[in-house]
Write an enzyme that holds these catalytic residues in place. Sequence first.
Site, mmCIF file in Angstrom:
data_model
loop_
_atom_site.group_PDB
_atom_site.id
_atom_site.type_symbol
_atom_site.label_atom_id
_atom_site.label_comp_id
_atom_site.label_asym_id
_atom_site.label_seq_id
_atom_site.Cartn_x
_atom_site.Cartn_y
_atom_site.Cartn_z
ATOM 1 N N SER A 168 0.855 -1.189 0.000
ATOM 2 C CA SER A 168 0.000 0.000 0.000
ATOM 3 C C SER A 168 0.885 1.231 0.000
ATOM 4 O O SER A 168 2.017 1.197 0.491
ATOM 5 C CB SER A 168 -0.874 -0.003 1.260
ATOM 6 O OG SER A 168 -1.457 1.282 1.440
ATOM 7 N N TYR A 190 -2.226 -0.278 10.731
ATOM 8 C CA TYR A 190 -2.254 -0.642 9.314
ATOM 9 C C TYR A 190 -0.965 -0.204 8.611
ATOM 10 O O TYR A 190 -0.308 -0.993 7.921
ATOM 11 C CB TYR A 190 -3.482 0.009 8.654
ATOM 12 C CG TYR A 190 -3.577 -0.202 7.170
ATOM 13 C CD1 TYR A 190 -3.899 -1.451 6.644
ATOM 14 C CD2 TYR A 190 -3.345 0.842 6.274
ATOM 15 C CE1 TYR A 190 -3.987 -1.652 5.277
ATOM 16 C CE2 TYR A 190 -3.432 0.647 4.901
ATOM 17 C CZ TYR A 190 -3.746 -0.598 4.411
ATOM 18 O OH TYR A 190 -3.827 -0.801 3.060
#
Length: 699
Positions: A576, A589
């Site tokens: 990501s 995250y």
Amino acid sequence: MLDKHQGARLANLWDDGKAAGMTEPEKLLYRSNLLGSDKRITNYGGGNTSAKVMEKDPLTGEMVEVLWVKGSGGDVGTIKMDGFSTLYMDKLRALKGIYRGVEFEDEMVGYLPHCTFNLNPRAASIDTPLHAYVPKPHVDHMHPDAIIAIAASKNSRELTSKIFGDEIGWLPWKRPGYELGLWLEKFCQENPDARGVVLESHGLFTWGDTAKEAYETTIEIINRAIAWFETENTGPAFGGRSKPVLAAADRAAIAKKLMPVIRGLISAGESKVGHFDDSQAVLDFVTSTSLEPLAALGTSCPDHFLRTKIRPLVVDFDPAQPDVGNTLAGLPEAIATYRADYAAYYERCKRADSPAMRDPNAVVYLVPGVGMITFAKDKATARISAEFYVNAINVMRGASGVSTYVGLPEQEAFDIEYWLLEEAKLQRMPKPKSLAGRIALVTGGAGGIGKATANRLMQEGACVVLADIDETALEAAQTELSTRYGKDFVRSVNMNVTSEAAVESGFGNALLAFGGLDILVSNAGLATSAAVEDTTLALWNKNMDILATGYFLVSREAFRIFRSQKAGGNVVFVASKNGLAASPGASAYCTAKAAEIHLARCLALEGASAQIRVNVVNPDAVLRGSKIWTGEWKEQRAAAYKMDVDELEAHYRERSMLKLSVFPEDIAEAIYFLASDMSAKSTGNIVNVDAGNAQSFTR
Ligand SMILES: [Zn+2]
């Protein structure tokens, strides 16, 4: 006794109600599909059917006799109307006037297109003269196991007359072609009452005045052979059992160990896909006293050995004292010996104009007590090769039970394998796709990016195993992809990437399905959002479990397979933008994504010496089709940016440098690039697919 499924008689499936009102070509199609629906009647792609029909000539308006016959490369079980070629019978008969004799029979194939009726584009097959010259309106040519068992017996002529009397004749082995067509015609002229003929080492011809009569004769004759074997072949199969059968779980465990190693040893020229079969027919053969001597004789029917090579490789494994380590250690030499034997066969039999030697590796690997492994350029070919060898096993079982089984003479087998007409067929095949023969496993395979990736890889010819924890989505994705690309190309496994046992068993099932692994796309994910002071330990651990530990577990398993295969490997992580760029209220995250990216770098370093490449794709804000971008996370992100959820997509688009939305297909394209040979010299890289974000520029 023949095995159970062969022992049962064939049912007469002809339905007068269905056939009423059909044209002759429609009845031919109906009969063909009925015959091809049972592999005991004919193997996949094997045999052909025909009808001679009066039709109006589009040129003259006059009625002319037209031969409808299965075209080149078709399968009677699945053929449709456009699978038949159509030819003028008077022109086919006129070919006799230009035939120069058996040594020139191959040139006759070149004349068949001149006989085409009504500009039908379907190419006529090599077997066309066999149908044209039988002076009967409806002709079936089948490869039934029970008939080939007679045809491949040492005294096949005597057996044929014993079982069928004068009703069914017998012709000695002759390669299918123009000459065999003339032989069949002569046979019919000399035996006007015969209902068919057995071709030595090959199969059966039957005929009738109507489509129904031809069909029923074919079924009746095969059933008579089956019944005869039931009464005559009563001894133990293949002379009796000399080796134990392992339990099903042990058989699978051994196949999983052998398949990637074999695959690595035979995939130098082209990547191969595997198939495992431990059906009862196979187990009876691979535990019998006759395994080695019968396997060495090779197969008989030309169709069988074109698909299975002249003979299989019997793997050195003793099910009474299983020692897989020893078997694995011996495989390189066993496979090298097979290749040397094949090269010697090529040298012994080649002719001045023979095509160059093809892949010398075995297709069929027989493992005593365990089953049969087959490898070919794609899954369908590997599966069909296994089906053909089961046909060959049934033939050997029948023939060796009532007589002595004989394989086709080596030179005859070679002349068919390296037939210039076969070579021309191979040359006409389209160039393989860029990932043909490659096997990929995609975690999170049922979700947006995962499914788009599977789709992209399959578009390039790869076989894909979808791994996901969402059973319903998994089923839907598999159905969608198998409808688009064919059942052989896709499997699914339920896999929780945080469970060591689930990961091991999921990869094991992938090995059993396709025989190896080339590409791992680690994509399973989640996203959570919380201020650090509100982040529970459970939430922190959940991110770490899936995005760090989960990526470690699947990579470790892939590395183990890559190392046993010794053919390199390819890992792509879907990370990501947040693995590089900090984001507000998502510390768990972002940190887990950073761990994932660094894991990829470590693995790139560690795998390089074994040609294992590891790269990362960094998406950003791929909302469409994503399971992550539903519910909570979407609301939390909207709240973090103080906007409505519907405004998110536009927000991310406007935030990007290129002012573009990013879709699953965009990520899939980058994954395909990294998984393919286009990026053969790249490892340890990160490709951002985020429409531009200065914060995540790599440096
Ligand atoms: Zn045939």
